[in-house]
Design a protein around this motif. Sequence first.
Motif, PDB file in Angstrom:
ATOM      1  N   GLU A  71       0.831  -1.210   0.000  1.00 52.34           N
ATOM      2  CA  GLU A  71       0.000   0.000   0.000  1.00 52.34           C
ATOM      3  C   GLU A  71       0.865   1.259   0.000  1.00 52.34           C
ATOM      4  N   THR A  72       1.979   1.215   0.708  1.00 50.22           N
ATOM      5  CA  THR A  72       2.885   2.365   0.741  1.00 50.22           C
ATOM      6  C   THR A  72       3.437   2.641  -0.651  1.00 50.22           C
ATOM      7  N   ARG A  73       3.892   1.591  -1.301  1.00 44.22           N
ATOM      8  CA  ARG A  73       4.460   1.772  -2.641  1.00 44.22           C
ATOM      9  C   ARG A  73       3.390   2.246  -3.631  1.00 44.22           C
ATOM     10  N   SER A  74       2.200   1.688  -3.545  1.00 44.50           N
ATOM     11  CA  SER A  74       1.103   2.116  -4.424  1.00 44.50           C
ATOM     12  C   SER A  74       0.741   3.569  -4.170  1.00 44.50           C
ATOM     13  N   SER A  75       0.676   3.948  -2.906  1.00 46.66           N
ATOM     14  CA  SER A  75       0.357   5.328  -2.549  1.00 46.66           C
ATOM     15  C   SER A  75       1.429   6.280  -3.079  1.00 46.66           C
ATOM     16  N   TRP A  76       2.677   5.901  -2.953  1.00 49.93           N
ATOM     17  CA  TRP A  76       3.768   6.726  -3.463  1.00 49.93           C
ATOM     18  C   TRP A  76       3.638   6.895  -4.978  1.00 49.93           C
ATOM     19  N   ASN A  77       3.335   5.828  -5.672  1.00 49.56           N
ATOM     20  CA  ASN A  77       3.188   5.897  -7.125  1.00 49.56           C
ATOM     21  C   ASN A  77       2.018   6.783  -7.538  1.00 49.56           C
ATOM     22  N   ARG A  78       0.948   6.763  -6.765  1.00 49.81           N
ATOM     23  CA  ARG A  78      -0.172   7.664  -7.053  1.00 49.81           C
ATOM     24  C   ARG A  78       0.257   9.122  -6.908  1.00 49.81           C
ATOM     25  N   LYS A  79       1.090   9.401  -5.909  1.00 51.89           N
ATOM     26  CA  LYS A  79       1.594  10.766  -5.724  1.00 51.89           C
ATOM     27  C   LYS A  79       2.483  11.170  -6.909  1.00 51.89           C
ATOM     28  N   LEU A  80       3.323  10.263  -7.361  1.00 50.05           N
ATOM     29  CA  LEU A  80       4.172  10.560  -8.516  1.00 50.05           C
ATOM     30  C   LEU A  80       3.324  10.914  -9.730  1.00 50.05           C
ATOM     31  N   ILE A  81       2.248  10.169  -9.936  1.00 50.60           N
ATOM     32  CA  ILE A  81       1.347  10.434 -11.059  1.00 50.60           C
ATOM     33  C   ILE A  81       0.680  11.798 -10.897  1.00 50.60           C
ATOM     34  N   GLN A  82       0.277  12.144  -9.674  1.00 50.31           N
ATOM     35  CA  GLN A  82      -0.317  13.473  -9.410  1.00 50.31           C
ATOM     36  C   GLN A  82       0.657  14.582  -9.778  1.00 50.31           C
ATOM     37  N   TRP A  83       1.911  14.426  -9.368  1.00 49.18           N
ATOM     38  CA  TRP A  83       2.915  15.450  -9.648  1.00 49.18           C
ATOM     39  C   TRP A  83       3.178  15.545 -11.148  1.00 49.18           C
ATOM     40  N   GLN A  84       3.188  14.403 -11.833  1.00 48.70           N
ATOM     41  CA  GLN A  84       3.355  14.433 -13.294  1.00 48.70           C
ATOM     42  C   GLN A  84       2.200  15.174 -13.958  1.00 48.70           C
ATOM     43  N   ARG A  85       0.999  14.931 -13.492  1.00 47.79           N
ATOM     44  CA  ARG A  85      -0.169  15.639 -14.044  1.00 47.79           C
ATOM     45  C   ARG A  85      -0.045  17.139 -13.824  1.00 47.79           C
ATOM     46  N   TRP A  86       0.370  17.526 -12.614  1.00 48.20           N
ATOM     47  CA  TRP A  86       0.537  18.950 -12.303  1.00 48.20           C
ATOM     48  C   TRP A  86       1.580  19.562 -13.235  1.00 48.20           C
ATOM     49  N   GLU A  87       2.676  18.855 -13.452  1.00 46.48           N
ATOM     50  CA  GLU A  87       3.697  19.356 -14.368  1.00 46.48           C
ATOM     51  C   GLU A  87       3.135  19.523 -15.787  1.00 46.48           C
ATOM     52  N   ASN A  88       2.307  18.595 -16.210  1.00 48.80           N
ATOM     53  CA  ASN A  88       1.759  18.622 -17.561  1.00 48.80           C
ATOM     54  C   ASN A  88       0.721  19.721 -17.774  1.00 48.80           C
ATOM     55  N   GLU A  89       0.186  20.288 -16.681  1.00 47.68           N
ATOM     56  CA  GLU A  89      -0.794  21.372 -16.802  1.00 47.68           C
ATOM     57  C   GLU A  89      -0.174  22.649 -17.374  1.00 47.68           C
ATOM     58  N   ASN A  90       1.103  22.833 -17.126  1.00 45.97           N
ATOM     59  CA  ASN A  90       1.796  24.039 -17.584  1.00 45.97           C
ATOM     60  C   ASN A  90       3.241  23.642 -17.858  1.00 45.97           C
ATOM     61  N   GLN A  91       3.747  23.953 -19.025  1.00 48.20           N
ATOM     62  CA  GLN A  91       5.098  23.524 -19.383  1.00 48.20           C
ATOM     63  C   GLN A  91       6.172  24.102 -18.466  1.00 48.20           C
ATOM     64  N   LYS A  92       5.839  25.146 -17.710  1.00 49.15           N
ATOM     65  CA  LYS A  92       6.804  25.736 -16.774  1.00 49.15           C
ATOM     66  C   LYS A  92       6.767  25.068 -15.399  1.00 49.15           C
ATOM     67  N   ASN A  93       5.729  24.283 -15.112  1.00 44.83           N
ATOM     68  CA  ASN A  93       5.648  23.591 -13.826  1.00 44.83           C
ATOM     69  C   ASN A  93       6.734  22.526 -13.739  1.00 44.83           C
ATOM     70  N   ARG A  94       7.375  22.461 -12.582  1.00 43.75           N
ATOM     71  CA  ARG A  94       8.453  21.492 -12.378  1.00 43.75           C
ATOM     72  C   ARG A  94       8.434  21.021 -10.933  1.00 43.75           C
ATOM     73  N   VAL A  95       8.519  19.701 -10.735  1.00 44.47           N
ATOM     74  CA  VAL A  95       8.614  19.104  -9.401  1.00 44.47           C
ATOM     75  C   VAL A  95      10.033  18.578  -9.225  1.00 44.47           C
ATOM     76  N   ILE A  96      10.646  18.948  -8.102  1.00 41.21           N
ATOM     77  CA  ILE A  96      11.964  18.443  -7.742  1.00 41.21           C
ATOM     78  C   ILE A  96      11.810  17.664  -6.444  1.00 41.21           C
ATOM     79  N   LEU A  97      12.174  16.409  -6.472  1.00 43.78           N
ATOM     80  CA  LEU A  97      12.111  15.547  -5.288  1.00 43.78           C
ATOM     81  C   LEU A  97      13.535  15.330  -4.792  1.00 43.78           C
ATOM     82  N   ILE A  98      13.747  15.573  -3.494  1.00 43.35           N
ATOM     83  CA  ILE A  98      15.063  15.391  -2.891  1.00 43.35           C
ATOM     84  C   ILE A  98      14.928  14.342  -1.791  1.00 43.35           C
TER      85      ILE A  98
END
Length: 146
Positions: A71-98
Amino acid sequence: MHFVTGGAYNGKRAWVKNLYDLPTIDNFHWVSAYEGKNLLEDPIQIRSQLLILEGVELWIKEMILQRDIDETRSSWNRKLIQWQRWENENQKNRVILIGTDISKGIVPLEISVRTWRDVTGWCYQDTATKADRVDLIWYGIHQRIK
């Protein structure tokens, strides 16, 4: 999406600030687990075009306390997909994960710490797969691996 990893206290934060020239821009939003901040549930609330999420391994640790491994891994992957969608809304949007690399060194004796280490490694693999760019930072020196 840009994933930055490496050892603890090896200069990841400073490297990201320098790469993205953060001292000269004001259109970024920095959320740090190291400062006790919660992981954003939905990036839609962000008005900046640059979203920096620091301390990934700590957020994964919190997730493991509430869910099982799968469930943790699935939840993390859902978050990654959310961030990708947010990035795709505007070509200037960028997510940096550290995230700090916690996979090196002596394998912990405690099962909960070993589980955290394993799940973090799997989530980092998923993150690297989905990221457009991946950099390792060791001793302040970066190596681009994707």
